[in-house]
Design a protein around this motif. Structure first.
Motif, PDB file in Angstrom:
ATOM      1  N   UNK B  72     -18.010  25.342 -39.873  1.00 20.08           N
ATOM      2  CA  UNK B  72     -17.457  26.142 -38.780  1.00 20.08           C
ATOM      3  C   UNK B  72     -17.959  25.642 -37.432  1.00 20.08           C
ATOM      4  N   UNK B  73     -19.260  25.429 -37.321  1.00 24.27           N
ATOM      5  CA  UNK B  73     -19.834  24.975 -36.046  1.00 24.27           C
ATOM      6  C   UNK B  73     -19.235  23.628 -35.641  1.00 24.27           C
ATOM      7  N   UNK B  74     -19.058  22.761 -36.637  1.00 23.80           N
ATOM      8  CA  UNK B  74     -18.456  21.459 -36.349  1.00 23.80           C
ATOM      9  C   UNK B  74     -17.075  21.607 -35.732  1.00 23.80           C
ATOM     10  N   UNK B  75     -16.228  22.385 -36.404  1.00 20.51           N
ATOM     11  CA  UNK B  75     -14.886  22.619 -35.881  1.00 20.51           C
ATOM     12  C   UNK B  75     -14.956  23.187 -34.468  1.00 20.51           C
ATOM     13  N   UNK B  76     -15.913  24.083 -34.289  1.00 19.72           N
ATOM     14  CA  UNK B  76     -16.031  24.786 -33.018  1.00 19.72           C
ATOM     15  C   UNK B  76     -16.423  23.842 -31.886  1.00 19.72           C
ATOM     16  N   UNK B  77     -17.167  22.803 -32.242  1.00 21.91           N
ATOM     17  CA  UNK B  77     -17.698  21.910 -31.217  1.00 21.91           C
ATOM     18  C   UNK B  77     -16.858  20.653 -31.010  1.00 21.91           C
ATOM     19  N   UNK B  78     -15.877  20.450 -31.881  1.00 22.81           N
ATOM     20  CA  UNK B  78     -15.043  19.258 -31.749  1.00 22.81           C
ATOM     21  C   UNK B  78     -14.472  19.087 -30.342  1.00 22.81           C
ATOM     22  N   UNK B  79     -13.922  20.146 -29.750  1.00 17.73           N
ATOM     23  CA  UNK B  79     -13.370  19.966 -28.394  1.00 17.73           C
ATOM     24  C   UNK B  79     -14.422  19.501 -27.392  1.00 17.73           C
ATOM     25  N   UNK B  80     -15.640  20.002 -27.542  1.00 21.09           N
ATOM     26  CA  UNK B  80     -16.695  19.590 -26.605  1.00 21.09           C
ATOM     27  C   UNK B  80     -17.072  18.121 -26.844  1.00 21.09           C
ATOM     28  N   UNK B  81     -17.083  17.748 -28.124  1.00 20.61           N
ATOM     29  CA  UNK B  81     -17.381  16.352 -28.458  1.00 20.61           C
ATOM     30  C   UNK B  81     -16.405  15.406 -27.786  1.00 20.61           C
ATOM     31  N   UNK B  82     -15.172  15.894 -27.639  1.00 20.86           N
ATOM     32  CA  UNK B  82     -14.123  15.043 -27.080  1.00 20.86           C
ATOM     33  C   UNK B  82     -14.259  14.844 -25.577  1.00 20.86           C
ATOM     34  N   UNK B  83     -15.135  15.618 -24.932  1.00 15.35           N
ATOM     35  CA  UNK B  83     -15.319  15.493 -23.479  1.00 15.35           C
ATOM     36  C   UNK B  83     -15.821  14.089 -23.152  1.00 15.35           C
ATOM     37  N   UNK B  84     -15.039  13.355 -22.372  1.00 13.66           N
ATOM     38  CA  UNK B  84     -15.278  11.925 -22.185  1.00 13.66           C
ATOM     39  C   UNK B  84     -15.834  11.623 -20.794  1.00 13.66           C
ATOM     40  N   UNK B  85     -17.022  11.022 -20.778  1.00 14.49           N
ATOM     41  CA  UNK B  85     -17.673  10.696 -19.506  1.00 14.49           C
ATOM     42  C   UNK B  85     -16.840   9.722 -18.676  1.00 14.49           C
ATOM     43  N   UNK B  86     -15.981   8.978 -19.353  1.00 17.02           N
ATOM     44  CA  UNK B  86     -15.202   7.963 -18.641  1.00 17.02           C
ATOM     45  C   UNK B  86     -13.900   8.520 -18.077  1.00 17.02           C
TER      46      UNK B  86
END
Lengths: 207, 207
Positions: B72-86
């Motif tokens: 659940x936490x993984x799914x929940x954080x996927x959008x944040x993981x996608x935040x791209x510094x570039x």
DNA sequence: GTCTATACTCTGATAGAC
DNA sequence: GTCTATCAGAGTATAGAC
């Protein structure tokens, strides 16, 4: 039997103190586990009383829970009630945000009790939500809309503006353990939140 | 006995389907009543199976709950993981807000399951909060801080900015009944929220 | 694989001694 | 007013028939 005393006979000091002890213990347990997940055993242990003694002061588990809920919504809405159409728009809204955050800081268990009730579908509060709550929010939303239409604050959907205030202030009480886990030690979440939310809404409300 | 089959033997189609039916029913019940407030009876009824049959597929109530939480936490954080510094700072953050709101809209029960766990003090997730979650948030907060320091977004405390995104998006799932009670009929909370939150963060992030 | 029956524990609530 | 003892029902989990 004391239970059968006239309804107008005031409670003794001891009775008042014990009732308060029980309600405080119940708040602790209900706010953490919800109505169904809480047990009288737990509440009795936290209160330092025996289970039958709890049921001497309250007729049932339901009654304890109901007592906690009654008045909760009122306390929760007092800051919104104080929003004054005659005041300075931005100052009024910022004051509301601050008071709401103070409630979260000073009464986090009450906030979580409320959150639990809503998560469960508000079986014991739906009427109040659709009645008193909706009426008050509609009234204050009209004030916000008036301010927006006369250009005194930014043009934002008033209901959702209120939701955003609720969400951000209550988050610090309801998700306290997550906030602290992420921030790590050495932080004062509420002090930081006060500055952040002041900044946020100040900027947001500029027309 | 199927229970003793080799660990590497794949589940039959029927087994997979039944496991999924049970997990879906359990999500429904756990997300509403929390772990302790939920009962196997309820889950069995929602799943349309008998109680012993539930315990044929899962060894215990705990195991069903653990299965739901894991991932659940993984799914929940996927959008944040996608935040791209570039990427473009404002566009990246607005996209994160939108994806997070979509999660709330499409998986409200998962959101409430998570909320319940946190309200209870995160007894089964504390490690993940202090580990994976904190690490990811710290990493992304550093990106936000970099953007702020180079004047590409407003100078806001990055952790609290992230909290505000969580609070506002999850509010629409966790407090759904309250939102609908206040808005009354004839509203699409999520559609309105999408526009409102886009507006809010667009304005907030201007340097 | 699924069911009925059941063991055993927990939970809300009551009775009755003190 | 508070306690011990206890009940009835609900709760998790297991045994064993089919």
């Amino acid at each position: 039997m004391a239970k059968q005393q006239a309804a107008d006979r005031p409670l003794t000091r001891i009775q008042q103190k014990n009732r308060q002890t029980i309600l405080d213990a119940a708040l602790e347990v209900f706010s953490q586990h919800g109505f169904r997940g809480a047990t009288l055993d737990q509440i009795a242990e936290v209160a330092g009383l025996s289970k039958p003694n709890l049921l001497y002061y309250f007729p049932s588990k339901e009654a304890i829970h109901a007592e906690l809920l009654s008045g909760l919504l009122d306390t929760w809405l007092d800051p919104l009630r104080a929003l004054d159409a005659a005041g300075d728009p931005v100052a009024e809204i910022l004051a509301y945000v601050r008071r709401k955050l103070e409630l979260s800081r000073d009464f986090p268990r009450e906030s979580r009790l409320f959150a639990n009730e809503i998560l469960q579908g508000a079986p014991r509060m739906m009427e109040a939500l659709q009645g008193d709550l909706k009426a008050l929010v509609d009234e204050k939303a009209a004030i916000l809309r008036g301010w927006a239409e006369t250009g005194r604050i930014a043009d934002l959907p008033p209901h959702h503006l209120i939701f955003s205030i609720w969400a951000m202030t209550q988050h610090y009480a309801d998700f306290d353990v997550q906030v602290r886990a992420v921030l790590g030690p050495g932080h004062d979440p509420y002090a930081e939140a006060e500055d952040f939310l002041d900044l946020l809404f100040r900027k947001l409300l500029v027309p």
